[in-house]
Design an enzyme around this catalytic site. Structure first.
Site, short mmCIF file in Angstrom:
data_model
loop_
_atom_site.label_atom_id
_atom_site.label_comp_id
_atom_site.label_asym_id
_atom_site.label_seq_id
_atom_site.Cartn_x
_atom_site.Cartn_y
_atom_site.Cartn_z
N ASP A 127 1.06 6.00 73.39
CA ASP A 127 -0.01 5.02 73.15
C ASP A 127 -1.07 5.09 74.23
OD1 ASP A 127 1.28 3.93 71.01
OD2 ASP A 127 2.08 2.21 72.11
N ARG B 77 5.79 -4.63 68.14
CA ARG B 77 5.88 -3.19 67.86
C ARG B 77 6.60 -2.44 68.98
NH1 ARG B 77 2.08 -0.10 70.55
NH2 ARG B 77 2.06 1.59 69.05
N GLU C 127 -11.54 -28.20 73.02
CA GLU C 127 -11.84 -27.76 74.39
C GLU C 127 -10.57 -27.43 75.17
OE1 GLU C 127 -15.15 -27.19 74.95
OE2 GLU C 127 -15.14 -27.87 72.86
#
Ligand code: 6GU
Length: 305
Positions: free
Chosen positions: A215, A200, A158
């Site tokens: 991108d 990246r 949890e």
């Protein structure tokens, strides 16, 4: 040897170190081999004291599940910050390229080690994956790709006693982040996602330096469709403009596709881009023309016979 620019060290604390093995593969593995990245994976149970190596306990106030113990997490995060204790040993064992630690130190032109711990910019970022965190974005990935050190704390069950993070602020810039509105069993998979998104973007990691300029999200919009040879495949023809050789027309077409697709699948992103002043007059003209149009779909067409 050429000085390393943007070398980064990532440490992960987890009860499932083997889940992080993919960090050493593919893109991230190549970054490790090239000395751009080093990775330490640390088994939280190294910081337990009891024979059962217990890392969790029942929650105060009752309720289901278990909460991870502060007396285990506290020392683990202290040691990882200092690369001391079990964390120091793990680091030496786990480094895929043993020269990297020396390289990282030698590369530190700024006096990071001598800076006071209170300086917010010199504390490593502690990233805590949790569905209760702020949504992880490309913008965060961009900012974190410029850090020297990232530490990830993987919770299970949890969650982790909240005091661990309140206390960790003395040594870390703590960031609780979520991948989206769904619940994972633990943070390990989220670490793989976040690490890949960040690494990246480190200069020199991607072969093509321009490849992340285009991108999705870089300009607040989703990327449009891409095509390669053959020009006709299963009766579907690549949009003619892409084979026209007219670069200005191609650029405009791609931008329009990007606007159409984003409006169709993520309308909120178009609003945000407009609010951020990222849309010009031509963009607004495209959007006006798209009003009431069909949802975006692949513009490849069946050629006329
Ligand atoms: Cl980052 N962690 C976990 N455990 N669950 C999630 C999540 C992260 N993002 C969405 N669900």
């Amino acid at each position: 040897m050429v000085a390393k620019i943007g070398a980064m060290r990532i440490d992960v604390v987890t009860i499932f170190p083997e889940y992080l093995d993919p960090l050493r593969h593919a893109l991230l593995g190549r970054a490790i081999e090239r000395g751009i990245l080093s990775v330490g994976v640390h088994d939280l149970r190294s910081w337990t004291h009891d024979v059962h190596k217990a890392v969790d306990d029942t929650p105060f106030g009752g309720g289901p599940g278990m909460v991870m113990k502060p007396e285990v997490w506290g020392p683990a995060l202290d040691d990882v910050a200092a690369l001391a204790g079990p964390a120091g040993q793990d680091a030496l064992l786990e480094s895929a390229s043993p020269h990297v630690r020396g390289g990282l130190r030698a590369g530190k032109e700024t006096t990071v080690d001598a800076a006071p711990v209170e300086d917010p910019d010199t504390r490593p970022v502690l990233i805590v994956p949790t569905p209760a965190g702020r949504p992880f974005t490309q913008d965060m990935a961009q900012r974190w790709s410029q850090e020297e050190r990232l530490v990830f704390a993987c919770g299970r069950y949890e969650g982790i006693d909240q005091r661990v993070f309140t206390d960790a602020q003395q040594r870390y810039r703590v960031e609780e982040v979520s991948l989206g509105d769904y619940v994972l069993i633990g943070g390990e998979v989220a670490v793989l996602v976040i690490a890949e998104a960040v690494v990246r973007l480190i200069p020199g990691v991607l072969g093509n330096r321009a490849s992340h300029q285009e991108d999705s999200f870089q300009d607040g919009l989703l990327e449009g469709p891409s095509y390669t040879k053959p020009r006709v495949w299963r009766d579907l023809e690549v949009p003619e403009v892409l084979t026209s050789g007219n670069h200005a027309k191609v650029a405009r077409w791609r931008r329009d596709q990007s606007l159409h697709r984003t409006l169709s699948v993520r309308p909120g992103l178009v609003e945000d881009a407009a609010d951020a002043g990222l849309l010009d007059k031509a963009d607004r003209r495209t959007l006006a023309a798209l009003e009431g149009s069909d949802a975006w779909s692949d513009p490849a067409t069946v050629p006329e016979k």
